[in-house]
Structure formats: C-alpha cells, structure tokens
Design an enzyme around this catalytic site. Sequence first.
Site, PDB file in Angstrom:
ATOM      1  N   ARG A   1       0.821  -1.221   0.000  1.00  0.00           N
ATOM      2  CA  ARG A   1       0.000   0.000   0.000  1.00  0.00           C
ATOM      3  C   ARG A   1       0.855   1.271   0.000  1.00  0.00           C
ATOM      4  NH1 ARG A   1      -5.601  -0.643   1.497  1.00  0.00           N
ATOM      5  NH2 ARG A   1      -6.207  -2.395   0.208  1.00  0.00           N
TER       6      ARG A   1
ATOM      7  N   ARG B   1      -3.943   6.694   0.354  1.00  0.00           N
ATOM      8  CA  ARG B   1      -4.490   7.907   0.965  1.00  0.00           C
ATOM      9  C   ARG B   1      -3.568   8.650   1.904  1.00  0.00           C
ATOM     10  NH1 ARG B   1      -9.931   4.879   2.461  1.00  0.00           N
ATOM     11  NH2 ARG B   1      -8.213   3.472   2.949  1.00  0.00           N
TER      12      ARG B   1
ATOM     13  N   ARG C   1      -7.368  11.456  -6.175  1.00  0.00           N
ATOM     14  CA  ARG C   1      -8.629  10.842  -5.708  1.00  0.00           C
ATOM     15  C   ARG C   1      -9.749  11.870  -5.563  1.00  0.00           C
ATOM     16  NH1 ARG C   1     -11.880   8.127  -4.585  1.00  0.00           N
ATOM     17  NH2 ARG C   1     -11.805   6.827  -2.741  1.00  0.00           N
TER      18      ARG C   1
ATOM     19  N   ASP D   1      -6.384  -3.142  -8.027  1.00  0.00           N
ATOM     20  CA  ASP D   1      -6.992  -3.712  -6.829  1.00  0.00           C
ATOM     21  C   ASP D   1      -7.201  -5.204  -7.004  1.00  0.00           C
ATOM     22  OD1 ASP D   1      -8.163  -2.696  -4.108  1.00  0.00           O
ATOM     23  OD2 ASP D   1      -9.416  -4.349  -4.803  1.00  0.00           O
TER      24      ASP D   1
ATOM     25  N   TYR E   1     -14.081 -12.590  -0.051  1.00  0.00           N
ATOM     26  CA  TYR E   1     -14.818 -11.368  -0.438  1.00  0.00           C
ATOM     27  C   TYR E   1     -16.079 -11.723  -1.214  1.00  0.00           C
ATOM     28  CZ  TYR E   1     -11.281  -8.114   1.180  1.00  0.00           C
ATOM     29  OH  TYR E   1     -10.437  -7.387   1.973  1.00  0.00           O
TER      30      TYR E   1
HETATM   31  O1  CP3 Z   1       0.406   0.532  -3.343  1.00  0.00           O
HETATM   32  C1  CP3 Z   1      -0.085  -0.609  -3.402  1.00  0.00           C
HETATM   33  O2  CP3 Z   1       0.072  -1.481  -2.521  1.00  0.00           O
HETATM   34  C2  CP3 Z   1      -0.819  -0.989  -4.662  1.00  0.00           C
HETATM   35  C3  CP3 Z   1      -2.194  -0.877  -4.700  1.00  0.00           C
HETATM   36  C4  CP3 Z   1      -3.157  -1.850  -4.054  1.00  0.00           C
HETATM   37  C5  CP3 Z   1      -4.498  -1.484  -3.776  1.00  0.00           C
HETATM   38  N1  CP3 Z   1      -5.167  -2.592  -3.357  1.00  0.00           N
HETATM   39  C6  CP3 Z   1      -5.081  -0.163  -3.972  1.00  0.00           C
HETATM   40  C7  CP3 Z   1      -6.168   0.238  -3.068  1.00  0.00           C
HETATM   41  C8  CP3 Z   1      -3.015  -3.198  -3.725  1.00  0.00           C
HETATM   42  C9  CP3 Z   1      -1.781  -4.080  -3.784  1.00  0.00           C
HETATM   43  C10 CP3 Z   1      -4.298  -3.643  -3.284  1.00  0.00           C
HETATM   44  C11 CP3 Z   1      -4.581  -5.033  -2.903  1.00  0.00           C
HETATM   45  C12 CP3 Z   1      -5.768  -5.309  -2.107  1.00  0.00           C
HETATM   46  N2  CP3 Z   1      -7.047  -4.832  -2.302  1.00  0.00           N
HETATM   47  C13 CP3 Z   1      -5.816  -6.230  -1.046  1.00  0.00           C
HETATM   48  C14 CP3 Z   1      -4.673  -7.075  -0.593  1.00  0.00           C
HETATM   49  C15 CP3 Z   1      -3.717  -6.288   0.158  1.00  0.00           C
HETATM   50  C16 CP3 Z   1      -3.954  -6.243   1.611  1.00  0.00           C
HETATM   51  O3  CP3 Z   1      -4.125  -5.149   2.126  1.00  0.00           O
HETATM   52  O4  CP3 Z   1      -3.931  -7.322   2.204  1.00  0.00           O
HETATM   53  C17 CP3 Z   1      -7.135  -6.257  -0.565  1.00  0.00           C
HETATM   54  C18 CP3 Z   1      -7.634  -7.087   0.595  1.00  0.00           C
HETATM   55  C19 CP3 Z   1      -7.891  -5.380  -1.378  1.00  0.00           C
HETATM   56  C20 CP3 Z   1      -9.340  -5.100  -1.309  1.00  0.00           C
HETATM   57  C21 CP3 Z   1      -9.557  -3.715  -0.891  1.00  0.00           C
HETATM   58  N3  CP3 Z   1      -9.315  -2.606  -1.684  1.00  0.00           N
HETATM   59  C22 CP3 Z   1     -10.065  -3.259   0.338  1.00  0.00           C
HETATM   60  C23 CP3 Z   1     -10.427  -4.161   1.514  1.00  0.00           C
HETATM   61  C24 CP3 Z   1     -10.126  -1.868   0.266  1.00  0.00           C
HETATM   62  C25 CP3 Z   1     -10.698  -0.914   1.263  1.00  0.00           C
HETATM   63  C26 CP3 Z   1      -9.793  -0.714   2.409  1.00  0.00           C
HETATM   64  C27 CP3 Z   1      -9.517   0.739   2.593  1.00  0.00           C
HETATM   65  O5  CP3 Z   1      -8.354   1.038   2.906  1.00  0.00           O
HETATM   66  O6  CP3 Z   1     -10.443   1.547   2.439  1.00  0.00           O
HETATM   67  C28 CP3 Z   1      -9.612  -1.487  -0.986  1.00  0.00           C
HETATM   68  C29 CP3 Z   1      -9.456  -0.111  -1.478  1.00  0.00           C
HETATM   69  C30 CP3 Z   1      -8.112   0.276  -1.957  1.00  0.00           C
HETATM   70  N4  CP3 Z   1      -7.337  -0.446  -2.805  1.00  0.00           N
HETATM   71  C31 CP3 Z   1      -7.457   1.467  -1.656  1.00  0.00           C
HETATM   72  C32 CP3 Z   1      -6.227   1.463  -2.340  1.00  0.00           C
HETATM   73  C33 CP3 Z   1      -5.155   2.512  -2.375  1.00  0.00           C
HETATM   74  C34 CP3 Z   1      -8.034   2.542  -0.741  1.00  0.00           C
HETATM   75  C35 CP3 Z   1      -7.889   3.867  -1.367  1.00  0.00           C
HETATM   76  C36 CP3 Z   1      -9.052   4.680  -1.766  1.00  0.00           C
HETATM   77  O7  CP3 Z   1     -10.208   4.492  -1.397  1.00  0.00           O
HETATM   78  O8  CP3 Z   1      -8.669   5.609  -2.483  1.00  0.00           O
END
Ligand code: CP3
Length: 339
Positions: free
Chosen positions: A23, A27, A36, A72, A147
């Site tokens: 990540r 944000r 965003r 994602d 999920y």
């Molecule tokens: O920089 C990086 O790591 C690359 C980008 C990345 C994102 N998602 C962008 C993202 C990666 C590698 C993921 C993988 C991902 N997505 C996982 C596995 C990684 C982990 O954390 O174990 C999972 C479980 C997801 C599913 C997912 N996507 C969830 C549960 C959420 C919401 C959680 C939150 O923080 O709100 C997301 C949203 C998400 N994916 C964001 C980002 C940067 C949040 C940003 C936003 O809303 O702008």
Amino acid sequence: MNDRFLRACRREPVDMTPVWFMRQAGRYMASYRAIRDHHTLLDICRNPELAAQVTLQPVNEIEVDAAILFSDLLLPLEPMGIPFDFVKGEGPVIDPPVRTVERIDGLRRFEPRESLAHVLDTIRLLRTQLDVPLIGFAGAPFTLASYAIEGGPSSNYARTKALMYGEPEAWHRLADTFATIVADYLTAQIEAGAQAVQVFDSWVGALSARDYREFVLPHTQKIFATVAPLGIPTLHFGTGTTTILAEMREAGGDVIGLDWRIPLDDGWAQVGDDRAVQGNLDPTLLLGPVERMLRGAHDVLQRAGGRPGHIFNLGHGILPSTDLEHVRTLAHFVHHQTA
Ligand code: CP3
C-alpha cells in the site's frame, strides 16, 4: 536499473537491504489524495495513465526499491460475473454475494488480455518510466473467495467456512476457478512486463493448518506451479499466518511474506533458508514516535542478520493515517543501517 529487490528475491547478495511497502500508493499521500479528489478508485485502476501516475508517486517521493502496480485485488471479480463497488467508509461491497452452488457453477472464466487489458496497458506504460522493478499482483483463492462469499470484509469468515465444511465439492470448484483465473491473469501481467508477482492471501490466517492443507494448499499451489516456470520471482503473502508458514511455503513462492506477529528470525526458520522472506514491521509503529519505529526496524534488520534473501517491508499495508515523512525516514534508515 536498481535490481536490489530482484537480487534479494533470488537470495543473492545486495549492497543494501531492499525496501518497499505494501500500500505504498494510497491515501496517506497528499499527491494520491489530489488525484482521488477527482477520480474514484476504480476510475484510477481502469485508466492506464492515472494508474501509472499513482504507481510512480511513492517511487518518486520515497527511497523504495520496487514499484507495485496500482490496481486492486478485486478487479478480476467483475468479468467472472461478480459485480462489486467501493463504498465510501465501508470498503468493497460485493453485491449480490456468491452464496449458492448454482452461482458458483455459473461463474465465467475470461480472457484477461481482453477484460483486464487496461491493467496490462498500465504495466507496459510503467516499464517505459521506471528505474526500479515493477511488481504485479493478484489475490489468492481463499482471500478472493472470502470477499465473494461474505460480500465484503469479515471478522470470522463464517459463510466462507460454512461453504468449505458444508459443500466441500462446491468450495473446491470455486477455489479452482479462482486459481485458474489468477494463474492466467498473472501470466498475462508477466507477458506485459511485470518483473515479479505477489500473491496476496491477506486473510488466510483465519484457517488452521489442517484446513489450509485441505481447502487451500492445492489451489494456491496450482497458481505458483503455473507461474514459476516463467522465471521471475514470486512472492506469497498473508497475515495471521504464524501457524501455517510451513504450508504456505509448500504452496509456493520464492519469497514468503511475514506479518509482525512473529519475530523475523523465527518466521524465517519456519519458512526455511532456501527461501527469501519479506517483512515484517508492524504498520502501526509508523503512526507513533519515530524513535520507537526505528527501534522496531533495527530489530527486524538484526534478526535478518544481513543474510541474503531479506526484503524489508511492513507486516501489512501502510495505514491511511500514516505521516509520509515517517515512511521516508524508515526507508532511508533501512538502506543506511545495512550499507
Ligand atoms: O500501493 C499498493 O500497494 C498498490 C495498490 C493496491 C491497492 N489494493 C489499492 C487500493 C493493492 C496491492 C491492493 C490489494 C488489495 N485490495 C488487497 C490485498 C492487500 C492487503 O491489504 O492485504 C485487498 C484485501 C484489497 C481489497 C480492498 N481494496 C479493500 C479491503 C479496500 C478498502 C480498504 C480501505 O483502505 O479503504 C480497498 C481499497 C483500496 N485499494 C485502496 C487502495 C489505495 C483505498 C484507497 C481509496 O479508497 O482511495
């Protein structure tokens, strides 16, 4: 070209411990929030110029040794026939969730080179712009299935486990469908130019070792068995995995991710010294006093002991309330502690 990350994946000696952060784009960065403000998360993921721009933000602002594709985990669900969206304040919402055998049997395999062509275009674009390796990624069958079945995040994975225990044949068909799709998707990412791939099984620590072996291992193993012959490093990550590291190792991955619950040297002993490890600072330490964060990082590095095959990372992703300056300080510290 900075190849410290790739060398460490292969357990070759490096001049400094390589570091990147799960990540690392997100944000906590003002530059990410600025984009965003005008685009949804899915808009960014589906637009190669924007996704590439966001991928580059941490590479330009922090001393990281690898970029991770901005995308994602859930993107493959839609073309399979599982619609979802990100709802503000709630995270992902999968609607309708996969709750019946009929639905499982109706899921579609798809061609990632068509349905997810934008992801592959992002990879090709990034390869012309990066001087650090690019990591592609996908979710593992358990985490993706959780999920799809729960409909969103879960604390106990009750419905997912109920399917495993109650309808094991349907579970295995579902997990095999995910494994086939993910293996194909990662192959397409590698063809497009990804230089390493990480399989995220973020929530698999909810299972006992016995259940992991029965319900997950053969499926995750299929992914690694498909991708390994393509010759680039593979990384296998989960959290809460202290009791299943031997099984995860068996499933595959040149590099095994460790979360913060286990001391790095204990984790590495379980993984075995014929594999590299990645980790494992508690991401919450980045919120607190810098002193304490650096003490934690020092401990991780000491436990790695300068052995080839350690990639510094957090035990899980950077939290949104993290101060960018702390991340920058940490990356610098990791490089210069071990120089
Ligand atoms: O920089 C990086 O790591 C690359 C980008 C990345 C994102 N998602 C962008 C993202 C990666 C590698 C993921 C993988 C991902 N997505 C996982 C596995 C990684 C982990 O954390 O174990 C999972 C479980 C997801 C599913 C997912 N996507 C969830 C549960 C959420 C919401 C959680 C939150 O923080 O709100 C997301 C949203 C998400 N994916 C964001 C980002 C940067 C949040 C940003 C936003 O809303 O702008």
